[in-house]
Motif scaffolding. Structure first.
Motif, mmCIF file in Angstrom:
data_model
loop_
_atom_site.group_PDB
_atom_site.id
_atom_site.type_symbol
_atom_site.label_atom_id
_atom_site.label_comp_id
_atom_site.label_asym_id
_atom_site.label_seq_id
_atom_site.Cartn_x
_atom_site.Cartn_y
_atom_site.Cartn_z
ATOM 1 N N PRO A 37 0.856 -1.248 0.112
ATOM 2 C CA PRO A 37 0.157 0.244 -0.093
ATOM 3 C C PRO A 37 0.789 1.488 -0.078
ATOM 4 O O PRO A 37 1.988 1.297 0.279
ATOM 5 C CB PRO A 37 -0.922 -0.136 1.213
ATOM 6 N N PRO A 38 0.286 2.205 -0.392
ATOM 7 C CA PRO A 38 1.007 3.464 -0.458
ATOM 8 C C PRO A 38 1.609 4.015 0.991
ATOM 9 O O PRO A 38 0.957 3.876 1.926
ATOM 10 C CB PRO A 38 -0.013 4.756 -0.959
ATOM 11 N N ALA A 39 2.829 4.586 0.934
ATOM 12 C CA ALA A 39 3.376 4.738 2.302
ATOM 13 C C ALA A 39 2.858 6.111 2.747
ATOM 14 O O ALA A 39 1.936 6.583 2.220
ATOM 15 C CB ALA A 39 4.960 5.133 2.032
ATOM 16 N N ALA A 40 3.241 6.575 3.897
ATOM 17 C CA ALA A 40 2.626 7.748 4.507
ATOM 18 C C ALA A 40 2.818 9.060 3.560
ATOM 19 O O ALA A 40 3.719 9.283 2.910
ATOM 20 C CB ALA A 40 3.557 8.231 5.710
ATOM 21 N N GLY A 41 1.702 9.774 3.595
ATOM 22 C CA GLY A 41 1.553 10.995 2.592
ATOM 23 C C GLY A 41 1.309 10.579 0.992
ATOM 24 O O GLY A 41 1.552 11.294 0.077
ATOM 25 N N GLY A 42 1.158 9.318 0.955
ATOM 26 C CA GLY A 42 0.852 8.576 -0.458
ATOM 27 C C GLY A 42 2.071 8.456 -1.202
ATOM 28 O O GLY A 42 1.914 8.340 -2.390
ATOM 29 N N LEU A 43 3.276 8.332 -0.716
ATOM 30 C CA LEU A 43 4.520 8.174 -1.235
ATOM 31 C C LEU A 43 4.434 6.752 -1.930
ATOM 32 O O LEU A 43 3.789 5.900 -1.353
ATOM 33 C CB LEU A 43 5.605 8.429 -0.353
ATOM 34 N N THR A 44 5.439 6.377 -3.078
ATOM 35 C CA THR A 44 5.516 5.016 -3.189
ATOM 36 C C THR A 44 6.038 4.340 -2.142
ATOM 37 O O THR A 44 7.033 4.684 -1.567
ATOM 38 C CB THR A 44 6.538 5.089 -4.399
#
Length: 289
Positions: free
Chosen positions: A57-64
Motif C-alpha cells: 500500500p502507499p506509504a505515509a503521505g501517499g508516497l511510493t
C-alpha cells in the motif's frame, strides 16, 4: 501496456556501482555494487484482484512504498534479483560489440530451475528485444522496471547522470512502453531505482504509477567483480529468511555472475532455502500467499 495496480498502462553496462537506499532520504546502505516521455494509454478492463501482482500500500503521505525484504519468519525463502542495466546513451558501445546481456546466466537459471526477478531498463529491452520477450514470457521469471535511461533519480548517485524530477515518471513509463514493444505482456508493477538512490521527491514523483519500489538487503558485490568465490561468500554470509539479493545480468560489468549462481543456488537449497520471486515475498508480506 502492462498490468499495474489499477491496470494503468504506464510507462545497462552499469554506469556506476549500486548501493541500497535505507530511508526516504538520500542516505544509502550497503557497499558500492557499482529520457524521452511516453503517454499512458487508456486503462484496460479490470481483472480480479486475486490475479493482480501483489503490491505494498502507499506509504505515509501517499508516497511510493519501498520493499527491501520479506518476512523473517514463516519459512526460509530468498529472492534472487538481477539488474539488466544499460543506459540510454550506450548504444554505440553495444554496436561496437560490448555485451550488456548475459544469456548464459539466464540459461543457467533455467537449468537450475531457479526463479528470479529481472529488473530491466527500457534501453536494454530495446537492444535485446528477443531476450526481453523470452525472459518476460517465461513463468520461471518475472520482469520488472529499472527505468528506461538508468539515470539516477537523485543527485550524487555514484556518478550516474540524473533525470530531472519532471521526467521521472515518464522515464519509468517509457521503460514499460519499451517492454510492450519488445513483446513483454506482463511486466510487473515493481520498480528499482538506478543505483538504489531515491529520496522523497522521487517517491512522490512515481506515486501516481502505483508501483512498489524494490530495494534489497543483500548486496552480492558481483558488479565488476573478478573473484567469483568472494561474491559467493558474500551472498551466502548475508542471506537471511526473506532476503532479496541484488545481482546483475550484464556480461561486461558483472562477468562472474553466472559462476556465482551455479555455486549459490545449490548451496542455498542445501541450507534449506526455497528460491522465490519478489512477488512471492511481497505477497507474503501483505498476506497474499
Amino acid at each position: 501496456m502492462i498490468t499495474l495496480v489499477r491496470r494503468i498502462a504506464v510507462v545497462c553496462a552499469l554506469g556506476a556501482a549500486l548501493a541500497a537506499c535505507g530511508s526516504p532520504q538520500t542516505s544509502r546502505t550497503g557497499r558500492p555494487d557499482p529520457s524521452a516521455s511516453s503517454k499512458p494509454t487508456a486503462a484496460a478492463p479490470a481483472e480480479p484482484a486475486s490475479s493482480r501482482p501483489p503490491v505494498l500500500p502507499p506509504a505515509a503521505g501517499g508516497l511510493t512504498p519501498v520493499f527491501s525484504h520479506g518476512p523473517r519468519t514463516g519459512g526460509k525463502t530468498v529472492a534472487l534479483t538481477f539488474d539488466a542495466d544499460m543506459t540510454a546513451d550506450q548504444g554505440a558501445r553495444a554496436a561496437a560489440g560490448e555485451h550488456f546481456d548475459n544469456p548464459e546466466l539466464i540459461a543457467t537459471l533455467r537449468a537450475l530451475k531457479a526463479p528470479a526477478t529481472v529488473f530491466m531498463t527500457g534501453r536494454w529491452a530495446e537492444q535485446y528485444p528477443d531476450q526481453a520477450r523470452s525472459i518476460g514470457g517465461d513463468p520461471l521469471f518475472e520482469l520488472a522496471n529499472h527505468s528506461h535511461s538508468h539515470y539516477a533519480f537523485t543527485a550524487d548517485c555514484y556518478g550516474l547522470p540524473a533525470v530531472s524530477a519532471d521526467r521521472m515518471r515518464s522515464d519509468v513509463e517509457h521503460a514499460y512502453e519499451a517492454f510492450r514493444k519488445a513483446g513483454v505482456e506482463h511486466a510487473m508493477p515493481y520498480f528499482r531505482f538506478p543505483g538504489g538512490c531515491y529520496d522523497q521527491r522521487a517517491l512522490r514523483a512515481l506515486s501516481p504509477l502505483g508501483v512498489t519500489a524494490v530495494q534489497w538487503d543483500v548486496v552480492s558485490g558481483d558488479a565488476f567483480a573478478t573473484d567469483a568465490d568472494a561474491v559467493v561468500r558474500q551472498v551466502l554470509d548475508g542471506v537471511r529468511p526473506g532476503s532479496v539479493v541484488v545481482m546483475h545480468c550484464t556480461r561486461s560489468a558483472a562477468p562472474t555472475t553466472e559462476r556465482v549462481v551455479r555455486a549459490v543456488v545449490p548451496e542455498l537449497r542445501k541450507r534449506g532455502y526455497r528460491l522465490v520471486k519478489v512477488s512471492d515475498l511481497i505477497g507474503a508480506s501483505t498476506g497474499r500467499t
